[in-house]
Enzyme design. Structure first.
Site, PDB file in Angstrom:
ATOM      1  N   ASP A  60      50.694  42.812  44.800  1.00 30.95           N
ATOM      2  CA  ASP A  60      51.737  43.834  44.632  1.00 30.95           C
ATOM      3  C   ASP A  60      52.919  43.192  43.913  1.00 30.95           C
ATOM      4  OD1 ASP A  60      53.418  45.993  44.874  1.00 30.95           O
ATOM      5  OD2 ASP A  60      53.917  45.590  46.976  1.00 30.95           O
ATOM      6  N   ASN A  62      55.926  45.177  43.223  1.00 24.30           N
ATOM      7  CA  ASN A  62      57.189  45.908  43.401  1.00 24.30           C
ATOM      8  C   ASN A  62      57.477  46.302  44.850  1.00 24.30           C
ATOM      9  OD1 ASN A  62      55.213  47.754  43.674  1.00 24.30           O
ATOM     10  ND2 ASN A  62      56.089  49.286  42.285  1.00 24.30           N
ATOM     11  N   ASP A  64      55.857  48.012  47.095  1.00 20.19           N
ATOM     12  CA  ASP A  64      55.443  49.279  47.714  1.00 20.19           C
ATOM     13  C   ASP A  64      54.168  49.112  48.556  1.00 20.19           C
ATOM     14  OD1 ASP A  64      53.513  48.990  45.799  1.00 20.19           O
ATOM     15  OD2 ASP A  64      53.784  50.964  44.871  1.00 20.19           O
ATOM     16  N   ASP A  68      49.027  46.088  42.023  1.00 13.86           N
ATOM     17  CA  ASP A  68      49.246  46.800  40.764  1.00 13.86           C
ATOM     18  C   ASP A  68      48.953  45.898  39.575  1.00 13.86           C
ATOM     19  OD1 ASP A  68      51.656  45.211  40.580  1.00 13.86           O
ATOM     20  OD2 ASP A  68      52.531  46.599  42.041  1.00 13.86           O
ATOM     21  N   ASP A 137      35.400  50.128  35.282  1.00 16.61           N
ATOM     22  CA  ASP A 137      34.534  51.090  35.938  1.00 16.61           C
ATOM     23  C   ASP A 137      34.489  52.377  35.124  1.00 16.61           C
ATOM     24  OD1 ASP A 137      33.078  51.601  38.519  1.00 16.61           O
ATOM     25  OD2 ASP A 137      34.537  50.117  39.225  1.00 16.61           O
ATOM     26  N   ASP A 239      29.379  53.677  37.436  1.00 18.58           N
ATOM     27  CA  ASP A 239      29.428  53.990  38.856  1.00 18.58           C
ATOM     28  C   ASP A 239      28.442  55.099  39.217  1.00 18.58           C
ATOM     29  OD1 ASP A 239      31.118  53.833  41.457  1.00 18.58           O
ATOM     30  OD2 ASP A 239      31.074  55.983  41.006  1.00 18.58           O
ATOM     31  N   GLU A 293      25.391  50.601  38.355  1.00 23.21           N
ATOM     32  CA  GLU A 293      25.397  50.478  39.807  1.00 23.21           C
ATOM     33  C   GLU A 293      24.185  51.240  40.331  1.00 23.21           C
ATOM     34  OE1 GLU A 293      27.872  51.570  43.841  1.00 23.21           O
ATOM     35  OE2 GLU A 293      27.782  52.977  42.194  1.00 23.21           O
ATOM     36  N   HIS A 360      33.476  45.781  46.929  1.00 19.84           N
ATOM     37  CA  HIS A 360      34.414  46.629  47.672  1.00 19.84           C
ATOM     38  C   HIS A 360      33.701  47.653  48.553  1.00 19.84           C
ATOM     39  CE1 HIS A 360      33.014  48.901  44.321  1.00 19.84           C
ATOM     40  NE2 HIS A 360      33.552  50.000  44.826  1.00 19.84           N
ATOM     41  N   ASP A 361      32.386  47.767  48.459  1.00 17.70           N
ATOM     42  CA  ASP A 361      31.626  48.690  49.314  1.00 17.70           C
ATOM     43  C   ASP A 361      30.937  47.958  50.458  1.00 17.70           C
ATOM     44  OD1 ASP A 361      32.248  50.909  47.736  1.00 17.70           O
ATOM     45  OD2 ASP A 361      30.523  50.573  46.424  1.00 17.70           O
TER      46      ASP A 361
HETATM   47  C1  GLC Z   1      30.310  53.788  44.069  1.00  9.98           C
HETATM   48  C2  GLC Z   1      31.555  52.994  44.350  1.00  9.98           C
HETATM   49  C3  GLC Z   1      32.127  53.435  45.654  1.00  9.98           C
HETATM   50  C4  GLC Z   1      32.479  54.895  45.542  1.00  9.98           C
HETATM   51  C5  GLC Z   1      31.280  55.728  45.109  1.00  9.98           C
HETATM   52  C6  GLC Z   1      31.702  57.082  44.648  1.00  9.98           C
HETATM   53  O1  GLC Z   1      29.332  53.546  45.007  1.00  9.98           O
HETATM   54  O2  GLC Z   1      31.261  51.624  44.322  1.00  9.98           O
HETATM   55  O3  GLC Z   1      33.258  52.680  46.014  1.00  9.98           O
HETATM   56  O4  GLC Z   1      32.935  55.349  46.789  1.00  9.98           O
HETATM   57  O5  GLC Z   1      30.606  55.145  44.010  1.00  9.98           O
HETATM   58  O6  GLC Z   1      32.349  56.986  43.409  1.00  9.98           O
HETATM   59 CA    CA Z   2      52.857  47.920  43.811  1.00  9.68          CA
END
Ligand code: GLC
Ligand code: CA
Length: 588
Positions: A60, A62, A64, A68, A137, A239, A293, A360-361
């Site tokens: 971050d 700033n 918040d 970013d 993405d 994605d 993906e 991230h999943d």
């Molecule tokens: C992909 C992304 C996931 C998202 C899903 C819907 O699996 O990696 O984070 O929730 O698509 O876009």
């Molecule tokens: Ca920020």
């Protein structure tokens, strides 16, 4: 109890995106065959190491509490110091953030929380100045319901944008059931009173699915791709694209189809026509990399995306390995080995895969595949790092794993931000399900475990923000952070740097043929990589106990290890391995 487990596992998307009826038999492709000439081409996207950044949680600038673009740009020298060649950035486009940027309301704008287009241009320039590429993405299975296209589409049945989405007129009765990954009621059809119709959303109800049958929609997507490619970005991660093509007659699926969702939602009619068109019209005009993906139900589906002769995408990633252990059952090493070996042999002569253990999943890789207790967190993180960087396939490494970041293990549903976990909890609650069991499982598999803010140093909020972080920071940050590890030559971080250097020095780790050894061993994952006269052995002790491992006859060690996550190494016919020891040793 079991029900809660199953429901959680499904709702989290994790098991589902990866499940399917992949054949359990070993693929027949001969792993000893020489790479086909057409595919032996050395290309940058095979040799690069991709580092995935979750921008919301990185830095971050700033106060918040939200990461970013400026924050990220301020860390470019750190990225350079890692040695990674490519950054994959999760979505940064305008979005109401129902699913953290995977619900896009304008594909050509930057999310104001993340900054401006000028900030983006500065980031891209800074990366390129450091010889680092940027992959973005591309989320076009669905848009946000706040996208202008959808606002138009829902306004009337005759609106020109109507056919950008999938509709079912209510006078035809209830639409055929379609299951939703993220909906509170698991229903992928949402009634919209404005036009007395239902719209389709495989993900949350704020993520209506786009209609790829409409050539106008496809052209819009190609244009927005050109917009970013002309700015100079280096590729796209597509994605959820395996779901983009649908049978728009919406036939009734057999009961229980949602347990095998890839078979019913993946690889719909014309999917590959769309990808070939996309390649012809856009991708072939740029020197960029693309990754899908999801890869369908198994290696043969996946090959259709990446067989170079088909001119679609460069590589795909499957979920079979990474999804092990996302259900009630913990993962078993033998199955892990079997999966990676089967996929490797299917791609031995053509096509290309990516290798990853976290994103991230997913929960944190060390908490799932390693041992995140204080004694073994570091060696097991290093071992997993060794695996990712010595397998055949492009490594995708998730930010924070190079510090050995662990699951946060929230105890209350209120701490979660993820739409998948929150909605599944609500659904279960309404059904009178076992909520404590759900929360216990979520500590092990929920996506927010992998999304907590990056741990830069031991100062307040781990140096991530001066404000209140959007998601709680893992309380282990005073011990587990970049500043501490940067100074420690034996840290996970410095091991990651060394592993990248090693991979760059030895192309056998990129292109060499893979051969698994001692497949039945429940604790040791050992394999060789061979290219021409060069041969190297990788031995990984996937356990918190010391283990002995006898070298198979015919293998002769040839000098010092290229990588070793312990200080010493004693060559012997039977190797004495420390808990979670990882060795990469050249062979005669
Ligand atoms: C992909 C992304 C996931 C998202 C899903 C819907 O699996 O990696 O984070 O929730 O698509 O876009
Ligand atoms: Ca920020």
């Amino acid at each position: 109890m079991r029900n809660a487990f199953l429901l959680l596992a499904t709702a989290l998307l994790l098991t589902l995106l990866g499940c399917g009826d992949s054949p359990k038999t070993v693929d027949k492709s001969p792993s000893s065959a020489k790479p086909a000439a057409s595919d032996a081409s050395n290309t940058w996207w095979k040799e690069t190491v991709v580092y995935q950044i979750y921008p919301r949680s990185f830095q971050d600038s700033n106060g918040d509490g939200v990461g970013d673009l400026r924050g990220l740009t301020s860390r470019l020298d750190y990225l350079k110091s890692l040695g990674v060649g490519t950054i994959w950035l999760n979505p940064i486009y305008a979005s109401p953030n129902d699913d953290n940027g995977y619900d896009i309301s304008d594909y050509r704008q930057i999310m104001p929380e993340f900054g401006t287009m000028a900030d983006f241009d500065a980031l891209l320039k800074g990366l390129h100045q450091r010889d680092i590429k940027l992959v973005m993405d591309l989320v076009v299975n669905h848009s946000s319901d706040e996208h202008e296209w959808f606002k138009q589409a829902r306004s009337s049945r005759t609106n020109p944008y109507r056919n950008y989405y999938h509709w079912w007129p209510a006078e035809k009765g209830k639409p055929t059931p379609r299951w939703s990954f993220f909906d509170v009621n698991s229903d992928a059809w949402k009634y919209d009173s404005l036009t007395n119709s239902y719209y389709l959303h495989y993900f949350s109800r704020k993520q209506p699915d786009l209609n790829w049958e409409n050539p106008k929609l496809r052209q819009e997507v190609y244009q927005l791709m050109r917009f970013w490619l002309d700015k100079g970005i280096d590729g796209f991660r597509l994605d959820a694209f395996q779901f983009a093509a649908k049978d728009t007659t919406f036939p009734r699926f057999p009961a229980g189809y949602e347990k095998n969702i890839i078979k019913y939602y993946g690889h719909g009619p014309h999917l590959h026509d769309y990808l070939q068109e996309m390649n012809r019209e856009v991708l072939s005009k740029y020197n960029v990399m693309t990754v899908a993906e999801g890869a369908g139900s198994g290696p043969s589906d996946a090959m259709l995306f990446v067989d170079p002769a088909r001119k679609e995408l460069n590589m795909a990633y499957h979920f079979e390995g990474v999804d092990l252990g996302n259900g009630p059952k913990l993962y078993q090493l033998r199955e892990f080995k079997r999966i990676y070996t089967r996929w490797d042999s299917a791609f031995a002569t053509k096509g290309w895969l990516s290798i990853f253990l976290g994103n991230h999943d997913q929960p944190r890789m060390v908490s799932k595949f390693g041992d995140d207790s204080p004694a073994f967190r570091a060696p097991s993180s290093k071992l997993l790092t060794t695996f990712i960087l010595t397998m055949r396939g492009t490594p995708y490494y998730y930010n924070g794993d190079e510090l050995g970041m662990t699951n946060i293990k929230f105890t209350s549903i209120n701490d979660y931000r993820d739409v998948a976990t929150r909605n599944e909890y609500q659904r279960l609650k309404a059904q009178g399900g076992d909520l404590p069991a759900f929360l216990t499982l979520a500590q092990r598999v929920a996506r927010d475990n992998g999304r907590t803010p990056y741990q830069w140093d031991a100062s307040t909020n781990a140096g991530f923000t001066t404000g209140t972080p959007w998601l709680k920071i893992n309380p282990n940050y005073p011990q587990v952070n970049m500043a501490v590890e940067d100074k420690d030559p034996n840290s996970v971080l410095n091991y990651f740097r060394k592993a990248i250097t090693t991979r760059k020095q030895h192309k056998v780790l990129v292109y060499g043929q893979y051969q698994v050894l001692d497949e039945a061993n429940p604790h040791i994952y050992a394999y060789t990589r061979t290219q021409g006269n060069e041969k190297v052995l990788v031995v990984l002790n996937f356990s918190s106990e010391p283990r002995k491992w006898a070298l198979p006859t015919g293998l002769k060690l040839n000098g010092e290890p290229w990588l070793n996550n312990y200080p010493t190494f004693a060559p012997a016919a039977t190797l004495a391995l420390q808990p979670w020891q990882a060795l990469v040793v050249p062979l005669h």
